[in-house]
Structure formats: C-alpha cells, structure tokens
Design a protein around this motif. Structure first.
Motif, mmCIF file in Angstrom:
data_model
loop_
_atom_site.group_PDB
_atom_site.id
_atom_site.type_symbol
_atom_site.label_atom_id
_atom_site.label_comp_id
_atom_site.label_asym_id
_atom_site.label_seq_id
_atom_site.Cartn_x
_atom_site.Cartn_y
_atom_site.Cartn_z
ATOM 1 N N ALA A 1 0.873 -0.933 0.136
ATOM 2 C CA ALA A 1 -0.158 -0.160 0.011
ATOM 3 C C ALA A 1 1.264 0.902 -0.294
ATOM 4 C CB ALA A 1 -0.770 -0.500 1.660
ATOM 5 N N ALA A 2 1.944 1.414 1.031
ATOM 6 C CA ALA A 2 2.495 2.256 1.228
ATOM 7 C C ALA A 2 3.553 2.081 -0.327
ATOM 8 C CB ALA A 2 3.724 1.711 1.706
ATOM 9 N N ARG A 3 4.025 1.847 -1.402
ATOM 10 C CA ARG A 3 4.770 2.193 -2.859
ATOM 11 C C ARG A 3 3.406 2.380 -3.140
ATOM 12 N NH1 ARG A 3 7.157 -3.157 -1.316
ATOM 13 N NH2 ARG A 3 5.621 -4.420 -2.562
ATOM 14 N N TRP A 4 2.624 1.653 -3.537
ATOM 15 C CA TRP A 4 1.654 2.004 -4.314
ATOM 16 C C TRP A 4 1.012 3.661 -4.241
ATOM 17 C CZ3 TRP A 4 -3.532 4.042 -5.277
ATOM 18 C CH2 TRP A 4 -4.443 3.885 -6.287
ATOM 19 N N LEU A 5 0.710 4.041 -3.330
ATOM 20 C CA LEU A 5 0.334 5.092 -2.987
ATOM 21 C C LEU A 5 1.805 6.273 -3.520
ATOM 22 C CD1 LEU A 5 -1.091 5.133 0.266
ATOM 23 C CD2 LEU A 5 -2.546 5.574 -1.833
ATOM 24 N N GLN A 6 2.254 5.455 -3.127
ATOM 25 C CA GLN A 6 3.514 7.000 -3.378
ATOM 26 C C GLN A 6 3.324 7.171 -4.844
ATOM 27 O OE1 GLN A 6 7.810 5.164 -2.890
ATOM 28 N NE2 GLN A 6 7.455 5.600 -0.599
ATOM 29 N N GLU A 7 3.005 6.579 -5.802
ATOM 30 C CA GLU A 7 3.018 6.701 -7.473
ATOM 31 C C GLU A 7 1.590 8.079 -7.629
ATOM 32 O OE1 GLU A 7 2.157 2.864 -9.261
ATOM 33 O OE2 GLU A 7 3.653 2.256 -8.369
ATOM 34 N N MET A 8 1.094 7.523 -6.679
ATOM 35 C CA MET A 8 0.193 9.319 -6.500
ATOM 36 C C MET A 8 0.260 10.217 -5.743
ATOM 37 S SD MET A 8 -2.867 7.865 -8.406
ATOM 38 C CE MET A 8 -3.857 9.005 -8.427
ATOM 39 N N GLY A 9 1.006 10.121 -4.969
ATOM 40 C CA GLY A 9 1.399 11.289 -4.080
ATOM 41 C C GLY A 9 1.636 10.987 -2.870
ATOM 42 N N LEU A 10 1.013 10.350 -2.280
ATOM 43 C CA LEU A 10 0.484 9.922 -0.648
ATOM 44 C C LEU A 10 0.855 9.327 -0.146
ATOM 45 C CD1 LEU A 10 -3.731 9.353 -2.638
ATOM 46 C CD2 LEU A 10 -2.533 11.491 -1.687
ATOM 47 N N THR A 11 0.559 9.687 1.163
ATOM 48 C CA THR A 11 1.769 8.516 1.592
ATOM 49 C C THR A 11 0.555 8.053 3.234
ATOM 50 O OG1 THR A 11 2.197 10.438 2.926
ATOM 51 C CG2 THR A 11 3.697 9.750 1.712
ATOM 52 N N LEU A 12 0.828 7.408 3.584
ATOM 53 C CA LEU A 12 0.349 7.034 5.129
ATOM 54 C C LEU A 12 0.515 8.051 6.676
ATOM 55 C CD1 LEU A 12 0.261 3.078 4.801
ATOM 56 C CD2 LEU A 12 -1.264 3.393 3.776
ATOM 57 N N LYS A 13 -0.600 7.724 6.835
ATOM 58 C CA LYS A 13 -0.845 8.803 8.039
ATOM 59 C C LYS A 13 0.356 8.071 9.325
ATOM 60 C CE LYS A 13 -2.886 12.598 10.564
ATOM 61 N NZ LYS A 13 -3.806 13.482 10.491
ATOM 62 N N PRO A 14 1.237 8.118 9.559
ATOM 63 C CA PRO A 14 1.795 7.522 11.012
ATOM 64 C C PRO A 14 0.948 7.178 12.411
ATOM 65 C CG PRO A 14 2.924 8.674 9.993
ATOM 66 C CD PRO A 14 2.130 9.507 8.815
ATOM 67 N N SER A 15 0.599 8.376 13.005
ATOM 68 C CA SER A 15 -0.078 7.995 13.635
ATOM 69 C C SER A 15 -1.351 7.687 14.243
ATOM 70 C CB SER A 15 -0.418 9.564 14.210
ATOM 71 O OG SER A 15 -1.504 10.613 13.243
ATOM 72 N N LYS A 16 -2.100 7.642 11.893
ATOM 73 C CA LYS A 16 -3.197 6.617 12.726
ATOM 74 C C LYS A 16 -2.976 5.278 11.371
ATOM 75 C CE LYS A 16 -6.407 10.071 12.270
ATOM 76 N NZ LYS A 16 -7.720 11.073 11.853
ATOM 77 N N THR A 17 -2.217 4.730 11.808
ATOM 78 C CA THR A 17 -1.528 3.586 10.739
ATOM 79 C C THR A 17 -1.050 2.702 11.974
ATOM 80 O OG1 THR A 17 -0.812 4.689 9.210
ATOM 81 C CG2 THR A 17 0.024 2.482 9.077
ATOM 82 N N ARG A 18 -1.767 1.187 11.814
ATOM 83 C CA ARG A 18 -1.050 0.240 13.250
ATOM 84 C C ARG A 18 -1.643 -1.323 12.576
ATOM 85 N NH1 ARG A 18 -5.759 -1.017 16.294
ATOM 86 N NH2 ARG A 18 -3.746 -2.903 17.201
#
Length: 591
Positions: A290-307
């Motif tokens: 998910a993190a790699r796929w989102l990078q292609e769209m310029g997006l990242t996962l929010k660390p404080s809400k990712t677990r």
C-alpha cells in the motif's frame, strides 16, 4: 438546443421528470459501455450528455436548488441564484478552461485542534463540475472495486462495517488499519489525469480546475497538487485516484494456500483503509504494498493513524480496532455462547461491533451542552432540540451490538435532565419534579410534557442488521426496485419515512420517479396543508423530491391566496420543513 435562444418556458415550468429520465438513460448507456470496455462509445456518449440541454438544467439544479445546506460563497461572493438566474446559467453552461480560483475556508476537525481546509468554487464552476460528474460517474461506477464504499451512490459506512464483519466473524485475524494523510490535498495531478484518460476537452477543463489556485484571505496561492475539498467533483476524483489499491494488494498474494483462501480482504471507505488476514506477515506485506502504491499518486500513510492489530489478542496493549466510529473486536467466550464454523466446530470467541468510546463521549458532551444552553427553554422546546440528536446517533449505531451503550447514553442524559429540572425548581422536592416532568406512574421514566410531547429514549431504538450491497452493483444498472428497497431499509432513514417510502413504492408522489441514492433531497410534505386543516398523521404525509415540493407548495399557496409579489412563483415562502439528503455514501458518521 441553441443556448442563445430565449427558452420557451420558465424555471418553474421545466418538466423535471422528462429531464431526469433523459439524463439517466444516457448515464445507463455510459455505464453499460464502460462495463464492456468500449472506451470510444463511452467518450462519445459523455460528449453527447455534456452538450445536452437537459443535463445542463439538471447540473444547474443540483448546485443551486437541491443543495439546501449551508451556502458558502466562492471568490465572487454569490451564495444563491434566483430562478431566472439559474436558467441563464444553464444556457451558458459549457466546458471551458477559463475558471476562477477557489476560496479557502477552514473548518475545525472533530476531537482535534487541527483545521481542515475547504476550497469553495464559484457557482458557475460548481455547475460545470456537476455537469462533468453526470458524465464521469457512471463510467467509473462500472470500474470501481467492490470493497470501495466512500463517496459512492448506494454505498455507506454500514456497508463497509458489514464487509469487515463478514471477513472476521468466522476467524480471528490480524488487521492493518490505516489513514491516508491529507489525501485530497496531495493527489498528483499528472497521475490523476493519466488515470482518468478522458477526452481532450474535458481533460483541459479538468486541468484548469485542479490548477485554479486558492484564495486565502487576500492572497492567491498556486495549487500544484490535490483536489480541493468542497468541490462537487473532488470526491469522485479522490476515488479515481485510489482505484486499483485493493487489486494491487490482493493480487500480490496467491489465491489459495493449504486449501484456504490466502488473499487478504481489503475494505476502503474514502481515505480510510482496512486490510484483514490471519497471518501477521501477510498483513505487514500488505502495508508495504500500500505504501509503495500510494507513492505513485503522491500520497503517504499517516503514521499516527496506521497500526497493525489483532481482533482477538492484544497487540501493544490494544485489542481490536476503530473504524468509522465503530469499535470492532472479538471476545473469548465459553462453549455455550460461541458461534460455530461451517463444519460445526466451536469458534471460542464472539465478534462484537459497538460505538467507540470517543463517539460515546462526544455524544454525551453534545447532549450535555444542548441541555446547558437550553436552561431557559420550556420542556417542549428542549425535547424538540434533543430528539433529532438522539435519533440520528442511535439510528447510525442501530445495526451493531449497541443496546447496552444506548442504555448508558440514556442514563447520562437522565442525570443532565435532573440537574436542568432542579435548577428550574430549586425549592421543590425530587418527587414533585418527577411528577411534573417524568411521570413515573407509567412504569419506566418518560420525560414528556402533559400534552404528550415525549423525549425519545435511545434504548427504544431496535437493533436491525444492515444488508451489505451486493458485489459491484450500482444505481446505474437500472434495477430501480432493488435500490428503492435498499433505500427504505437504510438504518439512518426515520421509520415513518421508511413506511411512506414503502407505501409509495420508492417513488416521488409528484413526478413518479424513483428516489436515487446520493443525489436527491427528499422532503416530507403534508398532502392537505396544515393551513387548510391537514394533520400530521401518516395518511396525510408523502415524500417528495425537494424541487417537486417547491412546485407543490407554490400551487398550494396559489389556491390559498395571492402570493407575495416580491417572491417568485417557484420559490415558496420560508417554512419549517422536514427533509433529509439520501446520501449514505457520504462520510456522515456522528462526530
């Protein structure tokens, strides 16, 4: 139709049933062509729809009349239009790369000190975006993944929760719970336009909308990334940007292993993401994908809400997870209270979904503040303010195991009402106050007035399971009976309205068209107006589209007497209405 000509009718005389039917038929053709992968036909039909006079009328009505919420002006200061102005806007509506910047409005985020930026386009740009949405939405509804539920017609938070329940009720699993950081603000424009793959004229206009700039105060800022929240088209563009994430995660795993399904289940509601699997390493791998796929769209996962957590066993001291205002976890139970697998083997646990502690605290605080601010109100006035809050919150959670929570909410409200009553009568005894406000002789306490105006108890809300939408079904598939039936069973629809909807067969009593998910403003109307002796019983009530209600009320006023000359024929006088927007696709969860 030549838009330079003067129209043959006024706004109030437009045959909306013909307009709706004509536009929906074109949308169905776009949907079917997209399902078959016929891109050329899709683009041809989209051009035809966006040049259609009926589509322009409908797009104008959506942003100027159907949207009866809080009206916020763009940079031109225009908040609303009169019927003649609406007609002129529809005449001049066309795709154009000449757009105005959006106006920045900051709204507070619930339970945080942060603020969310909204971008409000001018009225003309909103209408153009609504026109584009009419053409683009059926194309993408045919493509979107089955477990995408946010900002889509006919889909809701409750569908996402039922999808999670179906994924874990037979097996305890690991959960990857994530939130995409500033999703609307950081979408890569080039990647989004490439994925849209639309025809050149719409692509140029879309580029102009995305790069129009933002006016914050007196300063103009460029927009190099993102789609402004507040735009008519932005929710659809966000879903387009995230389309493919579910497929990328699931296809990275084999279909089965050791005779068991091995692919993880991915559930997405807007920018909130949940991945469930029985193996920890598979969930961790899904997070990396998910993190790699989102990078292609310029997006990242929010660390404080990712677990990564687990539904049954504690991980870092936490068991289960929160999603869309619901707390989802499993509890170990004995042999007699546990469910069984398909082979009859006891599970050893039960799956429970209930309101989160934060949602309960927020609801209690909201009721407390309402009671505190209504210290000088009458009992009837206080009840009229509290009942919509109580019913809305309890209906939202009425599809899960929330009965005990409802009792706790009633107990907390009872304490607030006691203080309210004692403050009004400091010299009276507790028994006298109970006699005046609660009528304890009727069994359980009932906070009501002598003439029968009663406070709704949350514990009286029945628990009813929600039926998840089937697969990739869409309102554009043409099965009006299926979608009207689902609408009548939606948990947030008042019971009286559900009864009326069933009686009317899911159709508007005025124009005869089906009510649609995500589009229609529906209002409850008195068949015989109260000014002419009509009562509030269900036999004298009917559900109408908002614009149909306007026409019906104008005719009622014409019968009763000559309306105010300063008021247009189509626009009825301000009156107290009962209305709702049938938008289960929106992020309407209680805060």
């Amino acid at each position: 139709m030549n838009t330079a000509r003067r129209p043959m009718y006024a706004w109030q005389d437009i045959p909306w049933h013909k307009v709706e039917r004509a536009v929906f038929k074109l949308q169905q053709r776009i949907y079917r062509a997209s399902r078959h992968g016929d891109v050329k036909t899709v683009h041809t039909l989209q051009r035809l729809l966006m040049k259609s006079w009926y589509a322009k009328l409908l797009a104008t009505r959506r942003v100027t009349q159907d949207n009866r919420g809080k009206r916020t002006a763009g940079v031109d200061g225009v908040k609303s239009l009169t019927p003649p102005q609406r007609l002129r806007l529809a005449q001049t509506l066309s795709l154009s790369p000449q757009v105005q910047p959006v106006r920045r409005v900051w709204i507070p985020k619930p339970r945080t000190t942060e603020h969310r930026p909204l971008g409000i386009p001018v009225m003309a740009d909103r209408a153009e975006q609504a026109l584009a949405k009419l053409a683009l939405e059926p194309e993408w509804e045919a493509k979107f993944e089955p477990n995408s539920y946010g900002f889509r017609p006919g889909r809701s938070c409750h569908d996402a929760i039922e999808a999670i329940y179906a994924s874990i009720n037979q097996q305890d699993k690991y959960v990857f719970d994530a939130d995409i950081e500033k999703c609307f603000d950081r979408i890569c424009h080039q990647a989004l336009l490439t994925k849209l793959h639309t025809f050149p004229a719409l692509r140029r206009t879309m580029t102009a909308w995305l790069k129009a700039g933002v006016v914050d105060g007196e300063a103009l800022f460029p927009t190099e990334t993102g789609a402004p929240q507040g735009g008519v088209l932005s929710p659809l563009l966000m879903n387009v940007a995230l389309h493919g994430l579910e497929t990328a995660i699931t296809m990275a795993f084999p279909a089965s292993q050791d005779g068991h399904r091995w692919r993880p289940r991915v559930i997405r509601f807007a920018d909130d993401l949940v991945v469930v699997h029985r193996d920890y390493h598979a969930v961790a791998q899904a997070q990396d994908i998910a993190a790699r796929w989102l990078q292609e769209m310029g997006l990242t996962l929010k660390p404080s809400k990712t677990r990564i957590g687990h539904t049954l066993h504690p991980v870092a001291g936490i068991t289960g997870f929160d999603f869309l205002g619901f707390h989802i976890r499993q509890y170990p139970v004995g042999q007699t209270k546990t469910g069984k697998t398909g082979q009859g083997i006891p599970l050893g646990f039960t799956t429970r979904i209930k309101p989160t502690k934060a949602a309960q605290h927020t609801h209690l605080h909201q009721m407390h503040e309402e009671v505190r601010h209504r210290r000088a109100s009458s009992q009837a006035g206080l009840i009229h303010r509290l009942n919509p809050i109580i019913r809305g919150w309890s209906n939202y959670y009425a599809t899960v195991a929330a009965k005990r929570t409802f009792v706790r909410m009633d107990t907390g409200l009872y304490a607030n009402l006691r203080r309210w009553a004692h403050r009004r009568h400091p010299d009276k005894s507790a028994w006298w106050i109970s006699e005046k406000y609660w009528h304890p002789r009727e069994g359980q306490w009932t906070f009501k007035t002598p003439d029968g105006i009663k406070l709704w108890r949350q514990s009286d809300t029945p628990i009813r399971r929600h039926t998840k939408v089937t697969g990739m079904r869409s309102p554009y598939d043409g099965d009006g009976v299926y979608w009207a039936t689902r609408l009548g069973r939606h948990p947030e629809l008042p019971r009286t309205w559900a009864t009326l909807l069933k009686r009317q067969g899911g159709r508007c009593s005025w124009c005869g068209l089906y009510f649609k998910h995500g589009e229609d403003m529906v209002e409850c109307d008195h068949i015989i107006p109260t000014s002419r002796g009509g009562d509030g019983t269900t036999t004298n009530l009917q559900l109408l589209h908002g614009h149909c209600h306007d026409v019906k009320t104008a005719k009622d006023q014409a019968v009763e007497g000559t309306p105010d000359k300063n008021r247009t024929t189509e626009e009825p006088c301000e009156r107290k209405r009962t209305r709702t927007v049938l938008k289960p696709s929106q992020r309407g969860r209680p805060r």
